[in-house]
Write a protein that holds these residues in place. Structure first.
Motif, PDB file in Angstrom:
ATOM      1  N   ILE A  59      44.360  37.370  32.782  1.00  6.15           N
ATOM      2  CA  ILE A  59      43.199  38.167  33.195  1.00  6.15           C
ATOM      3  C   ILE A  59      42.466  37.406  34.292  1.00  6.15           C
ATOM      4  O   ILE A  59      41.769  36.414  34.028  1.00  6.15           O
ATOM      5  CB  ILE A  59      42.263  38.448  32.005  1.00  6.15           C
ATOM      6  N   PRO A  60      42.656  37.802  35.569  1.00  6.49           N
ATOM      7  CA  PRO A  60      41.951  37.129  36.655  1.00  6.49           C
ATOM      8  C   PRO A  60      40.448  37.167  36.407  1.00  6.49           C
ATOM      9  O   PRO A  60      39.913  38.197  35.975  1.00  6.49           O
ATOM     10  CB  PRO A  60      42.317  37.960  37.892  1.00  6.49           C
ATOM     11  N   THR A  61      39.787  36.058  36.650  1.00  7.89           N
ATOM     12  CA  THR A  61      38.338  35.921  36.410  1.00  7.89           C
ATOM     13  C   THR A  61      37.791  35.245  37.659  1.00  7.89           C
ATOM     14  O   THR A  61      37.748  34.019  37.753  1.00  7.89           O
ATOM     15  CB  THR A  61      38.117  35.097  35.126  1.00  7.89           C
ATOM     16  N   MET A  69      40.550  41.133  45.870  1.00  6.18           N
ATOM     17  CA  MET A  69      41.447  41.096  44.698  1.00  6.18           C
ATOM     18  C   MET A  69      42.728  41.868  45.004  1.00  6.18           C
ATOM     19  O   MET A  69      43.825  41.439  44.631  1.00  6.18           O
ATOM     20  CB  MET A  69      40.717  41.707  43.492  1.00  6.18           C
ATOM     21  N   PHE A  76      49.268  41.360  38.275  1.00  8.54           N
ATOM     22  CA  PHE A  76      48.372  41.328  37.109  1.00  8.54           C
ATOM     23  C   PHE A  76      48.358  42.728  36.489  1.00  8.54           C
ATOM     24  O   PHE A  76      48.117  43.713  37.181  1.00  8.54           O
ATOM     25  CB  PHE A  76      46.961  40.920  37.528  1.00  8.54           C
ATOM     26  N   ARG A  80      40.909  42.972  34.869  1.00 14.83           N
ATOM     27  CA  ARG A  80      40.584  41.988  35.903  1.00 14.83           C
ATOM     28  C   ARG A  80      39.066  41.878  36.001  1.00 14.83           C
ATOM     29  O   ARG A  80      38.381  42.913  36.130  1.00 14.83           O
ATOM     30  CB  ARG A  80      41.153  42.423  37.267  1.00 14.83           C
TER      31      ARG A  80
END
Ligand SMILES: [Mg+2]
Length: 250
Positions: A59-61, A69, A76, A80
């Motif tokens: 989970i991109p943070t 993004m 992914f 997100r």
């Protein structure tokens, strides 16, 4: 048990070219608006991504906006967290409506302070003759934070404004705001805008969906520490701002 890795992107999973080593075998992974590559993975980073994505849901943070993004070339597949936690995208790419409504209220409250921070930075920059141009970063209809970068990427050019203008403002009128500073990024954020808050909200959502879950947090910046502390385990890449403050310092 489902395992989730909440992971910062820039300087955590990949680097811009000046930060890559000369003997790295590089592959582009993130791109500018004109399509030019701007960030790269080395072999170790690619091996980490392969290992992590085999055992966990990534989970991109990230502080990246929706547009930035979208210019990261990695599949992914889940939620997100973008805009420093200001927006949570569902797996289908749409903003989580509950979170978006909450942030719309919070950012409306923060907007006068953001405008004051912007004016304070503008005034300093003009008086000091700095090349940096502060701007208010908004995304998907919401204002989020004030950003300052030196156009020549000389991070030290931001030190004086941080010390002489931003920190005094944060200690007084700007007490509901905080500073993110790492290299050539200086951001002034409302305290309600932070990755940890979004991670905690999403963890509750994921527990509803999956039952008991295991979570990992990974990041390179001092400002990532809070969301990493909200996870069961924390991963800090070597040679980063956060490593210098934690593992390497000890
Ligand atoms: Mg980072």
């Amino acid at each position: 048990m489902h395992k989730f890795l909440f992971v910062d992107l820039d300087d955590t999973l990949f680097h811009s070219l000046p930060k890559c080593a000369a003997d790295d075998v590089l592959q582009p992974i993130a791109f500018l608006e004109d399509g030019a590559p701007v960030s790269y993975t080395n072999a170790r980073q690619r091996a980490f991504l392969a290992m992590a994505s085999a055992g966990m849901t990534l989970i991109p943070t990230t502080a990246r906006t929706h547009g930035a993004m979208g210019r990261v070339d990695y599949p992914f597949a889940s939620y997100r967290i973008i805009d420093f936690g200001g927006v949570i995208l569902a797996p289908d790419g749409t903003p989580d409506p509950v979170w978006h409504a909450r942030m719309r209220d919070d950012m409306a409250t923060a907007l006068p302070g953001l405008r004051q921070a912007l004016a304070m930075c503008d005034e300093y920059v003009q008086r000091a003759g700095l090349a940096a141009r502060p701007r208010l970063v908004d995304d998907l209809g919401l204002p989020f934070y004030v950003l300052l970068k030196d156009p020549h990427k000389v991070a030290a050019c931001l030190d004086a404004i941080e010390q002489e203008a931003v920190l005094p403002w944060l200690a007084g009128e700007g007490r509901d705001f905080c500073l993110h500073r790492n290299g050539n990024n200086l951001a002034i954020l409302p305290q309600v805008l932070n990755k940890a808050r979004a991670v905690e909200y999403l963890q509750a959502r994921l527990r509803d969906e999956h039952g008991d879950i295991m979570t990992f947090g990974m990041g390179d910046s001092r400002s990532d520490a809070r969301f990493m502390a909200a996870c069961d385990y924390a991963i800090v890449p070597r040679g980063t701002q956060l490593a210098a403050l934690t593992t390497e310092a000890l």
